[in-house]
Design an enzyme around this catalytic site. Structure first.
Site, PDB file in Angstrom:
ATOM      1  N   GLU A  81       0.824  -1.206   0.000  1.00 12.71           N
ATOM      2  CA  GLU A  81       0.000   0.000   0.000  1.00 12.71           C
ATOM      3  C   GLU A  81       0.860   1.259   0.000  1.00 12.71           C
ATOM      4  O   GLU A  81       1.991   1.249   0.501  1.00 12.71           O
ATOM      5  CB  GLU A  81      -0.913   0.009   1.237  1.00 12.71           C
ATOM      6  CG  GLU A  81      -1.880  -1.150   1.267  1.00 12.71           C
ATOM      7  CD  GLU A  81      -2.635  -1.255   2.577  1.00 12.71           C
ATOM      8  OE1 GLU A  81      -2.726  -0.236   3.298  1.00 12.71           O
ATOM      9  OE2 GLU A  81      -3.124  -2.349   2.897  1.00 12.71           O
ATOM     10  N   CYS A 104       3.757   8.215   1.422  1.00  8.45           N
ATOM     11  CA  CYS A 104       4.201   7.171   2.346  1.00  8.45           C
ATOM     12  C   CYS A 104       4.288   5.874   1.552  1.00  8.45           C
ATOM     13  O   CYS A 104       3.296   5.432   0.962  1.00  8.45           O
ATOM     14  CB  CYS A 104       3.209   7.046   3.505  1.00  8.45           C
ATOM     15  SG  CYS A 104       3.645   5.791   4.719  1.00  8.45           S
ATOM     16  N   CYS A 130       5.594  -7.748   7.310  1.00 12.05           N
ATOM     17  CA  CYS A 130       6.701  -7.319   8.162  1.00 12.05           C
ATOM     18  C   CYS A 130       6.984  -8.419   9.169  1.00 12.05           C
ATOM     19  O   CYS A 130       6.058  -9.051   9.680  1.00 12.05           O
ATOM     20  CB  CYS A 130       6.353  -6.013   8.889  1.00 12.05           C
ATOM     21  SG  CYS A 130       7.706  -5.362   9.910  1.00 12.05           S
ATOM     22  N   CYS A 190       5.111  -5.961  15.651  1.00 12.46           N
ATOM     23  CA  CYS A 190       4.586  -4.972  16.603  1.00 12.46           C
ATOM     24  C   CYS A 190       3.078  -5.192  16.741  1.00 12.46           C
ATOM     25  O   CYS A 190       2.346  -5.195  15.744  1.00 12.46           O
ATOM     26  CB  CYS A 190       4.888  -3.554  16.125  1.00 12.46           C
ATOM     27  SG  CYS A 190       6.657  -3.209  15.969  1.00 12.46           S
ATOM     28  N   CYS A 231       0.177  -3.003  15.078  1.00 13.45           N
ATOM     29  CA  CYS A 231       0.379  -2.669  13.664  1.00 13.45           C
ATOM     30  C   CYS A 231      -0.290  -3.706  12.773  1.00 13.45           C
ATOM     31  O   CYS A 231      -0.067  -4.912  12.929  1.00 13.45           O
ATOM     32  CB  CYS A 231       1.878  -2.599  13.364  1.00 13.45           C
ATOM     33  SG  CYS A 231       2.276  -2.367  11.623  1.00 13.45           S
ATOM     34  N   CYS A 272      -1.085   1.661   7.198  1.00 16.70           N
ATOM     35  CA  CYS A 272      -0.762   0.733   6.121  1.00 16.70           C
ATOM     36  C   CYS A 272      -0.877  -0.711   6.584  1.00 16.70           C
ATOM     37  O   CYS A 272      -0.529  -1.053   7.696  1.00 16.70           O
ATOM     38  CB  CYS A 272       0.645   1.010   5.586  1.00 16.70           C
ATOM     39  SG  CYS A 272       0.642   2.275   4.314  1.00 16.70           S
TER      40      CYS A 272
END
Length: 375
Positions: A112, A125, A132, A136, A139, A366
């Site tokens: 994104e 951005c 990922c 976290c 997120c 995102c």
């Protein structure tokens, strides 16, 4: 506290299991571009023509390359400009000046971008990984796990597409230039270091070999990958470094940001201060304010004390009201608590600005569109 945990993954694959993206013109150095066009039977100067079309005219469409014969441009485009991004979904907010785009990559993977147009600047951005590995808990991308790194060209194409849309007047307000790029989309940028630096060098390279952007208008974000932060300081390209801290104490930060178990709060802040010492560039501290989790006044005081312990004038703090992930029990802090947190930091002499939360009504954080589509 965080629900079902996602395993912390620091493996940082060069390419993931989905395979290697096709080589693109952007993946080549200027010298390699010359070799590529001559290898296709064209004159060396064609490389500069192609670079001008891509970086200045923001086009990889052979039909626009009218200074080349049709046979040449079709051959060069087919070999050097393979399609890397396909627009799968676009959402807008703020009267059309905030645009969130879900892109499908060559292998069906999803990333994104968010383009935000302001009165005097336009900021994009961008994403650096599919998913990922740093897990976290607050997120959306962190809940996906890591699929693969993006190539330099896949990242740069995100920038070109946004710059093209702005230049063509597709964003309300008339034609404009893309002025700022922030690596704050999907993924941990410094876990894909080689492609990130390839992108940064392409962004700052003078036209026609790059976009000719100012390094000062490029921000590279990290959750605190200390060795890569130290390496970035020595690159000689004065981008802005943003450290996503989210807690000033190790006990809480290790829950919120699991990489803290590898490099703790003080190590991350020391690396950020080192970046300032080497580059002279003020560092940003990003801090997502989560109601009743990390928004306590004493944590603001502790953060101010830790930042001031390294020196004065080297840092700027950006508290960010949390953009909640669907299904999460975590949400943004109450406005009064947010105000008190900011006041405490400013009382310590830390320049502090609440981050703009544009796009919240279109799942601005995102990873949310990609997650929705997978579901």
């Amino acid at each position: 506290m965080t629900g079902t945990p996602v395993r912390l993954d620091l493996s940082s694959p060069t390419r993931g299991p989905r395979g290697k993206p096709p080589q693109h013109f952007v993946d080549l150095t200027p010298e390699e571009r010359v070799a590529a066009v001559t290898g296709l039977g064209e004159k060396p100067f064609r490389a500069k023509q192609l670079a001008t079309h891509y970086f200045t005219h923001l086009s990889s469409d052979p039909s626009t390359m009218t200074d080349l014969s049709k046979a040449s441009r079709d051959k060069l485009a087919e070999s050097l400009f393979p399609p890397l991004l396909t627009n799968a979904r676009t959402l807008t907010a703020d009267g059309g000046t905030t645009v969130k785009t879900l892109w499908h990559l060559f292998d069906g993977a999803k990333v994104e971008t968010v383009l935000m147009r302001y009165k005097n600047r336009s900021t994009l951005c961008i994403s650096s990984q599919v998913g990922c590995g740093l897990a976290c808990g607050f997120c959306a991308t962190g809940k996906m796990g890591l699929t693969r790194n993006l190539s330099t060209a896949e990242i740069v194409e995100q920038v070109r597409e946004a710059a093209r849309a702005l230049g063509a007047g597709e964003i309300p307000g008339g034609p404009a230039r893309l002025t700022n790029v922030v690596f704050m989309g999907m993924g941990e940028p410094l876990a894909n270091y080689k492609a990130i630096m390839g992108t940064v060098r392409t962004l700052v390279a003078p036209t026609p070999d790059g976009f000719g952007m100012s390094a000062r208008n490029i921000t590279v974000s990290t959750v605190g990958m200390v060795p890569a932060m130290l390496k970035l300081a020595d690159e000689g390209i004065p981008v802005t470094l943003a450290l996503s801290l989210h807690a000033p104490d190790d006990e809480l930060r290790s829950e919120l940001v699991p990489v803290n178990t590898r490099w703790d709060v003080d190590e991350a802040i020391d690396a950020a201060y080192h970046y300032f010492e080497v580059t002279g560039r003020r560092v940003s501290i990003e801090y997502a304010l989560i109601r009743d989790i990390n928004d306590h006044a004493w944590r603001a005081d502790l953060l101010g004390e830790k930042l001031n312990a390294r020196g004065k004038g080297w840092v700027h703090c950006n508290p960010i009201p949390l953009n909640p992930v669907p299904g999460s029990k975590w949400t943004a802090s109450d406005p009064g608590v947010e105000d008190e947190f900011v006041a405490r930091l400013r009382a310590h002499g830390i320049p502090t600005t609440i981050r703009d939360t544009r796009g919240s009504e279109i799942d601005g954080a995102c990873g949310q569109l990609a997650a929705e589509e997978d579901e």
